[in-house]
Each structure stands twice: as C-alpha cells, then as structure tokens.
Design an enzyme around this catalytic site. Sequence first.
Site, mmCIF file in Angstrom:
data_model
loop_
_atom_site.group_PDB
_atom_site.id
_atom_site.type_symbol
_atom_site.label_atom_id
_atom_site.label_comp_id
_atom_site.label_asym_id
_atom_site.label_seq_id
_atom_site.Cartn_x
_atom_site.Cartn_y
_atom_site.Cartn_z
ATOM 1 N N GLU A 174 -20.759 12.901 -14.186
ATOM 2 C CA GLU A 174 -19.435 12.773 -13.586
ATOM 3 C C GLU A 174 -18.775 11.536 -14.185
ATOM 4 O OE1 GLU A 174 -20.430 12.535 -9.461
ATOM 5 O OE2 GLU A 174 -21.543 14.432 -9.503
ATOM 6 N N CYS A 218 5.428 -7.317 2.028
ATOM 7 C CA CYS A 218 5.341 -8.522 2.854
ATOM 8 C C CYS A 218 3.873 -8.902 3.050
ATOM 9 C CB CYS A 218 6.030 -8.277 4.196
ATOM 10 S SG CYS A 218 6.251 -9.777 5.158
ATOM 11 N N TYR A 233 -7.386 6.245 -9.151
ATOM 12 C CA TYR A 233 -7.402 5.680 -7.806
ATOM 13 C C TYR A 233 -6.090 5.028 -7.382
ATOM 14 C CZ TYR A 233 -12.276 6.443 -8.859
ATOM 15 O OH TYR A 233 -13.441 7.027 -9.252
#
Length: 477
Positions: A317, A392, A422
């Site tokens: 993988e 913020c 990701y």
Amino acid sequence: MRAHEAGALHADINARGPAWLREPVDANALVPHLWPGTAEKVDGVLHVGGTDLRALAAEVGTPAYVLDEEDFRSRARAFRDAFSSYDVFYAGKAFLCTTVARWVAEEGLGLDVCSGGELTVALRAGTDPARIGFHGNNKSTAELRAALEAGVGRIVLDSFDEIARLERLTAELGRVAPVMVRVTAGVEAHTHEYIATAHEDQKFGFSINAGDALAAVRQVHGSEGFELLGLHSHIGSQIFDTSGFEVAARRVLALQGRVRDELGVEMPELDLGGGFGIAYTLQDDPADPKDLASELTSIVEQECRARGLAVPRLAIEPGRAIVGPAMCSLYEVGTVKKVALDGGAVRTYVSVDGGMSDNIRTALYDADYSATLASRSSDAPVVLGRVVGKHCEAGDILVKDEFLPGDVAPGDLLAVPGTGAYCWSMASNYNHALRPPVVAVRGGSARVVVRRETVEDLLATDTGAGTGADPTQEREQ
C-alpha cells in the site's frame, strides 16, 4: 516527536531557518522533485499540466487544490510495474473522489478504504468490489454489512470484537468473508509518532509479542464464516527506507511459520503495508519504486527460505506516494507583516486565504512544506518567510520556513507542493471556512473534480439556519 498544539510558533526561534533549508540561487526556480512532473515556470508563472495557474485562479478562485492527472497516473503505473507480482492498493484515505477511484482502476491498482463513506465513493465510481480492501480499527456493523453485501475482496480484521461482529453477520447473510488479520510487529518506524503504527502501544492490530495475533488467527481459522487470506502488517507512514520492513517481515513470517506448524495452514497472502515517503522539502529523499520492490522482495524471499515457507502472494500500500506529489495548493496573499524578533532578527509573515482548514498537517504533525511565488517572477532579494493562514489560531501555519522574494505582496499567488495526501481528506470548516475545489489538469485543460463548497453547503445541516441572505455577497443595486 510530539508537536505543540500551537505548532511551530513554539519551536526555537531561528531567524536563519532550519539547517536543511538553503538560500536559493534563484527564488523563481522550482525544485523539481518537490513538484508534479509537468510543473514548470513560464515567465515566472507556475504551470501544471500545461495550465497557467494564474489564469486558473482567476477562473476558479483561491484557495484551490491543483491535481496533475498525468503525474498521478505515472506514479500509479510506476508502482504497478515495479511491484508487478504484487497486489498494489491505492490508499483512499490519502485523497479519494469518484474520478480518482476511476483512475486507480484504469491503472490496474486495487483500492484500500477504511470507512463506509470511502466504500460508497469507491462503489459509486464503479470500482470492482473484488479489488477493494476494507481497513479500520472500529468498523461498525453497518460498515461490515455493506462490505459483505458489496463483495469486497478482503476485510482486514483488527480486534476480537470485530471478529465476533463479522462472524455474526456472515451467519446472518449466508456469506463467507475473505479476511486478513492485522498484526503489530513491535517495530518503531522512523517517522512521526502519530503515524507510526506497528509499535505495541497504539490502537491498530493484534500484538505478535503478546500472543494476540496467533489467537486471532486460530479463531478466524476455526470459523466457517471466514476465508483466511493471510496476515497484514503496516509499520507507519512517510517512510524512506526498508530497514523497518525487514524487522517486521522477519517477525510476521515467524508467525506465519507458527500458524503452519500448529494449524497446518500456509496462508496464501501477505500484505506488507507501505506508507512510502515523499519529498515535501529539500531534506526528503524518497526511494524509487523499483528499488523498494527489489529490496522488499529480497527480504521476504530470504525470510521464507529460512523458515521453509512458500513465498505468499504479496501486497503493498504505497500510501501518499502516488497522490501526494501529484497535487499542489494555490493561494492568494492577503497581508504581509514583518515581525521583529530577539537579537534584531525579523521574520516575514505572509498570510494567505487558506490555512489549517485546508492543510492541518503542519499544526497536527509539525510537518514541513515548501512554497513558491506562482504568479510572476521577481528580482528582489529573498527573505525568510513564514506562510500562515487566515484562521483565528496561533498555530495556523502552512509553511514554517521558506525563502521568498522580498517583494511578495497582497494579490500575489503562492503555491505549496506535496499537498495531495491528507490535505483535502482532512480539510474542515474551521471558522466556517468553505472547503476548496480540486481541479484536475492535463494537456492544457482543466476540470473541477470536486467543486468548491458554497454557503448553502455550509448551512445545509444547520437546522436553524432558515433562508437568510448571505451578508458576504453584494446586494443587487
């Protein structure tokens, strides 16, 4: 390594940047191995897939993810061809949409999913269920039922609770589930502690050392509802060498030998995991797929010979290694601020219109990234800058340290490479930000494969929102 919740702001102050960061001879030039294969500067403007990103930004807005289709496909083919005797599984969790799932299938790879949502996307894209693997440490009954009913090629079992859960479903549905048993080999991968997954003190898999792995195999083997395919081992992510795989293979194949001796079973498959690293900055040096394939195959063959085992059908993988380098993020600069530091040093903060809502990895993992001025060339002397977002949050940092032209200004475009893995997958609506689009580029054409979120999307689940007007939109005159 443990990242502070406020990110790189709490690192040691160093106005010259980290030791690996070198001042560029030409700040307009790209470092090729950080970027998609088609990336180039034309009169200072970044082009990817033959597409002018300044023109693209004018069309689709910023921030935006730009996905190089040819680069993605070439990396998929590189792993497919290098590991020609293996089953190669693309990591859906890195980045998945129906278009990408189709590319994966067209290039001959399997697809790894780890949630019901990822499974739904894969099936909606027309992926052959037999080429799908289903991971996850806490798969629900509904998810397992969906996997069984779809006929996925393998379900990776991760706990005794899951074994019992899936066994009940196989009896209820009259199905036999093809399964692998995920084992933890007690190997410390050389990566961030949050993405190292084969040491003992973490949530994944059955421990070999504690005897849980052998007990799980016994239980699976004794059930009529399971077809035991083999063992699955994954030592982590963003890994650059095979030393950890060598130790893991030795321990996993020793368990394989015990299973043969005690149960009379030679399991036909073995998944070595993967998680191969990519280049985010100058300090990263990824291995070539051909070298990885040669080394991993040699390791397994040697260990099998030593134990008198037949070499099983192998799987890997690659993780982020396919999509990670194939995508970059495009931002517009909003403010530039010079901040005086101790000792008379100055840090230049370059604020862009995205941030931790579209790339949480710097704040989450203390990850390093690079950046380039994407909309023009500059002859200005470079300054050491920090690229930050608009949220913020003091830890809202995208690129901790990068040399940028000293005349970078509001309205300029910056691009950050290596954001394919990701970033979109972990994107959020923090501060009610709208998640950016993903635009695939190839041969000078561009198409949106994931559209930008709208205010209507943002409020769709807010049951008290009503139909109030959007105050950020100009009123009709």
